[in-house]
Design an enzyme around this catalytic site. Structure first.
Site, mmCIF file in Angstrom:
data_model
loop_
_atom_site.group_PDB
_atom_site.id
_atom_site.type_symbol
_atom_site.label_atom_id
_atom_site.label_comp_id
_atom_site.label_asym_id
_atom_site.label_seq_id
_atom_site.Cartn_x
_atom_site.Cartn_y
_atom_site.Cartn_z
ATOM 1 N N ASP A 62 0.692 -1.278 0.007
ATOM 2 C CA ASP A 62 -0.003 -0.103 -0.122
ATOM 3 C C ASP A 62 0.866 1.287 0.149
ATOM 4 O O ASP A 62 2.095 1.511 0.182
ATOM 5 C CB ASP A 62 -0.951 -0.033 1.157
ATOM 6 C CG ASP A 62 -0.203 -0.234 2.293
ATOM 7 O OD1 ASP A 62 0.913 -0.382 2.510
ATOM 8 O OD2 ASP A 62 -0.906 -0.849 3.385
ATOM 9 N N ASN A 115 -7.863 -3.360 14.120
ATOM 10 C CA ASN A 115 -9.089 -3.536 13.814
ATOM 11 C C ASN A 115 -9.189 -4.936 12.757
ATOM 12 O O ASN A 115 -10.203 -4.895 12.073
ATOM 13 C CB ASN A 115 -9.911 -2.340 13.250
ATOM 14 C CG ASN A 115 -9.166 -1.778 11.878
ATOM 15 O OD1 ASN A 115 -8.304 -2.391 11.448
ATOM 16 N ND2 ASN A 115 -9.725 -0.886 11.295
ATOM 17 N N HIS A 151 -7.662 -5.125 10.212
ATOM 18 C CA HIS A 151 -7.310 -5.058 8.674
ATOM 19 C C HIS A 151 -6.006 -5.630 8.173
ATOM 20 O O HIS A 151 -5.165 -5.709 9.044
ATOM 21 C CB HIS A 151 -7.373 -3.277 8.430
ATOM 22 C CG HIS A 151 -6.153 -2.639 8.987
ATOM 23 N ND1 HIS A 151 -6.082 -1.216 9.077
ATOM 24 C CD2 HIS A 151 -4.838 -2.890 9.180
ATOM 25 C CE1 HIS A 151 -4.976 -0.737 9.568
ATOM 26 N NE2 HIS A 151 -4.204 -1.754 9.625
ATOM 27 N N GLU A 153 -10.086 -2.250 5.333
ATOM 28 C CA GLU A 153 -10.585 -1.898 6.389
ATOM 29 C C GLU A 153 -11.919 -2.851 6.575
ATOM 30 O O GLU A 153 -12.349 -3.172 5.562
ATOM 31 C CB GLU A 153 -11.042 -0.461 6.462
ATOM 32 C CG GLU A 153 -9.957 0.434 6.381
ATOM 33 C CD GLU A 153 -8.954 0.648 7.563
ATOM 34 O OE1 GLU A 153 -9.053 -0.346 8.448
ATOM 35 O OE2 GLU A 153 -8.488 1.574 7.884
#
Ligand code: PGA
Length: 239
Positions: free
Chosen positions: A67, A136, A138, A143
């Site tokens: 990313d 979380n 991810h 997400e």
């Protein structure tokens, strides 16, 4: 999934570096998927040392990063391209043209995501993908709620990810709100995955991902469907 319990962050980093080193020296050609963030930092340090001590030439290795922030150029010290150069590419004997990070300042971001996926396909796919995991759950910047079928795409970062990543920036306002991220489908196409998670703040994400329901609400849970995942972790009670 195979899990390897390590004592601490340092041991996790060394183990991971050895796995990657081994792959590099035993392949004629290797497509390596790379991650950024705090988790793999020490692994890159160990790996660079091993490669340099053994004078390993990396011209047979191509790297593909997961990313990049939208709006940050490679010259920006907070960009992942800059991180990768600083922490790994500039330290080892790899031709820069063999390294691929999404271009966060591409004029046409959609075209950039397509270009990236096509590039990976042309390379014949990723052989070994290194992953971290967010609190979380991810993976890369996928997400909760991201489709398991997603390919490389532009992502709006969640509040919690922006907050988690603010530590790398001067202030919360400086954290980009979008990123280009490999999709979950792209990541699942890797032949082998090595996920590192250290510290109790990742405990729930790991449990939900590997021992919970497979659901798009928990991006990491898609990895339960992958046939070759190794989890390296110092988190107690996870195996
Ligand atoms: P971290 O991030 O390594 O900085 O904790 C991991 C991730 O968000 O994937």
């Amino acid at each position: 999934m195979r899990s390897v319990k390590v004592k601490n962050y340092d041991e996790m980093s060394m183990e991971a570096a050895m796995i990657v080193f081994d792959k590099i020296v035993h392949s004629n050609r290797l497509v390596l998927g790379l991650a950024t963030g705090s988790t793999p930092e020490k692994m890159y340090e160990y790996l660079s040392d091993m490669l340099n001590k053994n004078k390993v030439d990396l011209s047979h290795v191509t790297t593909v990063n997961l990313d990049e922030y939208v709006g940050l150029s490679p010259e920006d010290a907070q960009s992942y391209t800059h991180y990768m150069r600083r922490i790994f590419f500039d330290k080892v004997n790899i031709p820069l043209e063999n390294t691929n990070v999404p271009n966060g300042v591409a004029e046409d971001l959609e075209a950039e995501t397509k270009r990236f996926d096509e590039g990976i396909e042309k390379l014949g796919g990723v052989d070994l993908q290194i992953l971290g995991i967010g609190r979380n759950a991810h993976i890369a910047f996928n997400e909760p709620g991201t489709s398991f079928d997603s390919n490389t795409h532009v992502v709006n970062l969640t509040e919690s990810t922006i907050r988690d990543n603010a530590r790398f920036f001067h202030s919360m306002e400086d954290v980009p709100t979008q990123a280009i991220s490999l999709g979950l489908n792209t990541i699942m196409n890797a032949k082998e995955i090595l996920l590192m998670a250290s510290g109790n703040n990742k405990r729930q994400a790991l449990l939900d991902s590997f021992h919970g329901e497979v659901t798009e609400d928990v991006p990491g849970s898609v990895l339960q469907r992958h046939h070759n995942v190794t989890v390296l972790t110092d988190i107690d009670g996870f195996n």
